[in-house]
Scaffold this motif. Structure first.
Motif, PDB file in Angstrom:
ATOM      1  N   LEU A 311       0.823  -1.207   0.000  1.00  0.00           N
ATOM      2  CA  LEU A 311       0.000   0.000   0.000  1.00  0.00           C
ATOM      3  C   LEU A 311       0.857   1.257   0.000  1.00  0.00           C
ATOM      4  N   GLY A 312       2.099   1.141   0.436  1.00  0.00           N
ATOM      5  CA  GLY A 312       2.984   2.292   0.453  1.00  0.00           C
ATOM      6  C   GLY A 312       3.715   2.518  -0.853  1.00  0.00           C
ATOM      7  N   ALA A 313       3.484   1.670  -1.837  1.00  0.00           N
ATOM      8  CA  ALA A 313       4.188   1.795  -3.111  1.00  0.00           C
ATOM      9  C   ALA A 313       3.617   2.907  -3.981  1.00  0.00           C
ATOM     10  N   ALA A 314       2.379   3.337  -3.716  1.00  0.00           N
ATOM     11  CA  ALA A 314       1.760   4.386  -4.522  1.00  0.00           C
ATOM     12  C   ALA A 314       0.675   5.078  -3.711  1.00  0.00           C
ATOM     13  N   ILE A 315       0.373   6.306  -4.100  1.00  0.00           N
ATOM     14  CA  ILE A 315      -0.652   7.109  -3.431  1.00  0.00           C
ATOM     15  C   ILE A 315      -1.760   7.417  -4.431  1.00  0.00           C
ATOM     16  N   CYS A 316      -3.005   7.304  -3.980  1.00  0.00           N
ATOM     17  CA  CYS A 316      -4.155   7.596  -4.835  1.00  0.00           C
ATOM     18  C   CYS A 316      -4.535   9.072  -4.680  1.00  0.00           C
ATOM     19  N   VAL A 317      -4.837   9.724  -5.796  1.00  0.00           N
ATOM     20  CA  VAL A 317      -5.234  11.131  -5.802  1.00  0.00           C
ATOM     21  C   VAL A 317      -6.671  11.218  -6.309  1.00  0.00           C
ATOM     22  N   THR A 318      -7.538  11.852  -5.520  1.00  0.00           N
ATOM     23  CA  THR A 318      -8.954  11.949  -5.883  1.00  0.00           C
ATOM     24  C   THR A 318      -9.480  13.347  -5.544  1.00  0.00           C
ATOM     25  N   LEU A 319     -10.689  13.609  -6.014  1.00  0.00           N
ATOM     26  CA  LEU A 319     -11.430  14.769  -5.532  1.00  0.00           C
ATOM     27  C   LEU A 319     -12.085  14.397  -4.212  1.00  0.00           C
ATOM     28  N   PRO A 320     -12.435  15.374  -3.370  1.00  0.00           N
ATOM     29  CA  PRO A 320     -13.081  15.038  -2.099  1.00  0.00           C
ATOM     30  C   PRO A 320     -14.454  14.418  -2.342  1.00  0.00           C
ATOM     31  N   PRO A 321     -14.918  13.553  -1.396  1.00  0.00           N
ATOM     32  CA  PRO A 321     -14.271  13.161  -0.134  1.00  0.00           C
ATOM     33  C   PRO A 321     -13.133  12.179  -0.367  1.00  0.00           C
ATOM     34  N   PHE A 322     -12.323  11.983   0.679  1.00  0.00           N
ATOM     35  CA  PHE A 322     -11.115  11.167   0.536  1.00  0.00           C
ATOM     36  C   PHE A 322     -11.226   9.833   1.262  1.00  0.00           C
ATOM     37  N   GLU A 323     -12.434   9.346   1.486  1.00  0.00           N
ATOM     38  CA  GLU A 323     -12.683   8.015   2.024  1.00  0.00           C
ATOM     39  C   GLU A 323     -13.503   7.238   1.005  1.00  0.00           C
ATOM     40  N   PRO A 324     -13.141   5.978   0.709  1.00  0.00           N
ATOM     41  CA  PRO A 324     -13.906   5.206  -0.280  1.00  0.00           C
ATOM     42  C   PRO A 324     -15.372   5.071   0.113  1.00  0.00           C
ATOM     43  N   PRO A 325     -16.315   5.229  -0.843  1.00  0.00           N
ATOM     44  CA  PRO A 325     -16.076   5.694  -2.216  1.00  0.00           C
ATOM     45  C   PRO A 325     -15.795   7.194  -2.243  1.00  0.00           C
ATOM     46  N   THR A 326     -14.707   7.562  -2.855  1.00  0.00           N
ATOM     47  CA  THR A 326     -14.225   8.940  -2.849  1.00  0.00           C
ATOM     48  C   THR A 326     -14.939   9.772  -3.908  1.00  0.00           C
ATOM     49  N   GLY A 327     -14.449  11.002  -4.055  1.00  0.00           N
ATOM     50  CA  GLY A 327     -14.809  11.783  -5.220  1.00  0.00           C
ATOM     51  C   GLY A 327     -14.147  11.186  -6.447  1.00  0.00           C
ATOM     52  N   ARG A 328     -14.242  11.857  -7.559  1.00  0.00           N
ATOM     53  CA  ARG A 328     -13.709  11.299  -8.803  1.00  0.00           C
ATOM     54  C   ARG A 328     -12.229  10.949  -8.668  1.00  0.00           C
ATOM     55  N   PHE A 329     -11.869   9.768  -9.143  1.00  0.00           N
ATOM     56  CA  PHE A 329     -10.479   9.304  -9.099  1.00  0.00           C
ATOM     57  C   PHE A 329      -9.683  10.024 -10.170  1.00  0.00           C
ATOM     58  N   LEU A 330      -8.545  10.616  -9.777  1.00  0.00           N
ATOM     59  CA  LEU A 330      -7.713  11.374 -10.707  1.00  0.00           C
ATOM     60  C   LEU A 330      -6.500  10.584 -11.182  1.00  0.00           C
ATOM     61  N   GLY A 331      -5.935   9.739 -10.324  1.00  0.00           N
ATOM     62  CA  GLY A 331      -4.770   8.963 -10.731  1.00  0.00           C
ATOM     63  C   GLY A 331      -3.944   8.519  -9.532  1.00  0.00           C
ATOM     64  N   MET A 332      -2.822   7.850  -9.831  1.00  0.00           N
ATOM     65  CA  MET A 332      -1.903   7.381  -8.785  1.00  0.00           C
ATOM     66  C   MET A 332      -0.535   7.997  -8.986  1.00  0.00           C
ATOM     67  N   VAL A 333       0.165   8.181  -7.879  1.00  0.00           N
ATOM     68  CA  VAL A 333       1.546   8.659  -7.900  1.00  0.00           C
ATOM     69  C   VAL A 333       2.412   7.603  -7.241  1.00  0.00           C
ATOM     70  N   HIS A 334       3.401   7.105  -7.958  1.00  0.00           N
ATOM     71  CA  HIS A 334       4.255   6.048  -7.443  1.00  0.00           C
ATOM     72  C   HIS A 334       5.323   6.601  -6.505  1.00  0.00           C
ATOM     73  N   PHE A 335       5.687   5.818  -5.542  1.00  0.00           N
ATOM     74  CA  PHE A 335       6.659   6.207  -4.525  1.00  0.00           C
ATOM     75  C   PHE A 335       7.980   6.656  -5.156  1.00  0.00           C
ATOM     76  N   GLN A 336       8.481   5.906  -6.123  1.00  0.00           N
ATOM     77  CA  GLN A 336       9.757   6.254  -6.741  1.00  0.00           C
ATOM     78  C   GLN A 336       9.690   7.599  -7.459  1.00  0.00           C
ATOM     79  N   ARG A 337       8.530   7.881  -8.065  1.00  0.00           N
ATOM     80  CA  ARG A 337       8.381   9.159  -8.766  1.00  0.00           C
ATOM     81  C   ARG A 337       8.442  10.319  -7.774  1.00  0.00           C
ATOM     82  N   MET A 338       7.867  10.140  -6.605  1.00  0.00           N
ATOM     83  CA  MET A 338       7.906  11.198  -5.596  1.00  0.00           C
ATOM     84  C   MET A 338       9.338  11.511  -5.165  1.00  0.00           C
ATOM     85  N   LEU A 339      10.171  10.468  -5.116  1.00  0.00           N
ATOM     86  CA  LEU A 339      11.555  10.671  -4.683  1.00  0.00           C
ATOM     87  C   LEU A 339      12.353  11.531  -5.656  1.00  0.00           C
ATOM     88  N   ARG A 340      11.876  11.672  -6.897  1.00  0.00           N
ATOM     89  CA  ARG A 340      12.618  12.424  -7.921  1.00  0.00           C
ATOM     90  C   ARG A 340      12.265  13.909  -7.950  1.00  0.00           C
TER      91      ARG A 340
END
Length: 453
Positions: A311-340
């Protein structure tokens, strides 16, 4: 031998090497047999070798004990250990046992056992480290300790009295949940249930997640409803749902009613999906943030010690609310990409544009192909309105692909062959013999057993 007297609790987890210095495994227990008048004789060690298999190492093949390591002759029978009549495991069965002093001075609890070399290649129990009952009324007080020989005490055997499991739990306190689960599965059933009952709720929840379903159910049935519900509260929602699905419907509903409302809601939500779909495999507790969250905030969330690695390998980005079922799903950001990127960078600008979510009714076989094809650790799951409802992680898929009995047959070649066949069929790597279509869904049974909504 490099040591003539060794305390058994200190041997737990010690590495076993062959004469060439190659690692063989780790010590998990010491096996003894009782004798009529002499102290119990050590017959060997129970060693965990790669593949989580427990094997028997005769004490005569141990050439050195010392400095936290054990050297063997290199000759080890890899047949799975099976305890014989008359054999006693020191850590699993002797620690925590009550003894009476022969001089009439009272009762004590065995906290450790010393074994000593009596002749070349021959070992026996030489001393017991015991604790007497506490004399103070303070809840923080402990009774006095003492060393005694085997001949100075006798075991206290009271019909119907449960043997204390506290010392065994303390001895295995540093084991990972999977290793502790494997240790408990090696115990006699009654002892396993006793030790499981003494574990804290969160520790028992972690251990149950690593056990075959039949053993999960067996342990849960020994707990009262209130305790069982507390343990389920600490489990991952998908694992709790799998376990509840194996219980009689009436008890499952009772436990759901006793669980924390928020946790029970997640479990009921998962139970509404078919077991061989993304909805049946997913977990409802991914990391979810807004597009304005920064890299620094995302990394701080990933650092949580209680977060599963997948679960720590990527973060989900959504519109509010931020608890499933969330607002519209926008995408994921991978852990390695954040490090760059610098800490102030907005996560909304780092989305993986090539990663498409799956729907809750996507087949498990298709999810398996997606993870394998794109080398992913997790894949997001959305509903018909493109709201995020959860993620399927690689460990969820492995639990699905592996045969039902994989946990109880560690290292078994047949298990590996069946697992390979199911993985091949699910990922569509090659056609199977007999004309099976490479795009066919995974056939047969699976670890999860809950029904469709």
């Amino acid at each position: 031998m490099s040591a003539s007297r060794v305390f058994v609790a200190r041997l737990a987890g010690c590495t076993v090497f062959d004469p060439a210095g190659d690692r063989v495994g780790k010590v998990r227990d010491v096996l003894v047999v009782y004798r009529k008048s002499d102290p119990p004789k050590v017959v060997g060690l129970i060693v965990e070798i790669p593949g989580k298999r427990r094997v028997f190492l005769p004490i005569g093949r141990v050439t050195s004990i010392g400095s936290g390591q054990i050297i063997t002759t290199g000759l080890i029978n890899v047949r799975r250990f099976e305890q014989r009549g008359g054999e006693v495991r020191v850590i699993a069965e002797m620690l925590g046992r009550k003894v009476l002093f022969n001089d009439g001075s009272g009762l004590a609890t065995v906290e450790d056992v010393a074994i000593e070399e009596t002749a070349q290649g021959a070992w026996a129990i030489s001393q017991l480290f015991v604790r007497r009952p506490r004399t103070s009324a303070s809840p923080f007080a402990k009774g006095p300790t003492a060393f005694t020989t085997w001949g100075e005490v006798r075991e206290k055997l009271t019909a119907g009295e449960a043997q204390s499991a506290e010392q065994l739990i303390a001895t295995y306190s540093d084991l990972k949940p999977a290793d502790l689960a494997n240790t408990l599965l090696d115990l006699p059933k009654t002892r396993m249930y006793e030790v499981a009952g003494e574990l804290s709720d969160d520790r028992l929840a972690d251990v149950l997640e690593e056990m075959p379903e039949r053993d999960q159910v067996g342990i849960l049935t020994t707990l009262g409803d209130a305790r069982a519900a507390d343990v389920l509260d600490h489990m991952q929602p998908d694992d709790a749902a799998d376990l509840i699905a194996q219980l009689p419907e009436e008890r499952g509903e009772q436990l759901l009613d006793l669980m924390e409302p928020e946790e029970a809601e997640d479990v009921r939500f998962l139970l509404s999906y078919a077991p061989d779909t993304a909805g049946g495999l997913m977990t409802t507790e991914p990391i979810i943030v807004s597009a304005d969250a920064t890299v620094a905030e995302g990394l701080a969330l990933i650092r949580r010690h209680d977060l599963a690695p997948a679960l720590g390998a990527a973060i989900c980005v959504t519109l509010p609310p931020f608890e499933p079922p969330t607002g519209r799903f926008l995408g994921m950001v991978h852990f390695q990409r954040m490090l760059r990127y610098p800490p102030h960078e907005r996560l909304g600008t780092l989305l993986d544009a090539g990663l498409e979510p799956v729907t809750a009714d996507t087949s498990a076989a298709e999810v398996s192909r997606i993870l394998a094809s794109y080398d992913l650790v997790s894949v997001p799951v959305v509903d018909d309105n493109h709201h995020l409802v959860g993620v399927v992680t690689i460990d969820d898929v492995l639990d699905y692909l592996l045969p039902d009995d994989w946990r109880s047959q560690d290292g078994n070649d047949d298990v590996r062959r069946r697992a390979a066949a199911r993985i091949t069929l699910a990922t569509g790597s090659i056609p199977l013999p007999g004309g099976t279509d490479e795009k066919s869904p995974v056939p047969g049974g699976r670890r999860r057993g809950r029904g469709t909504s």
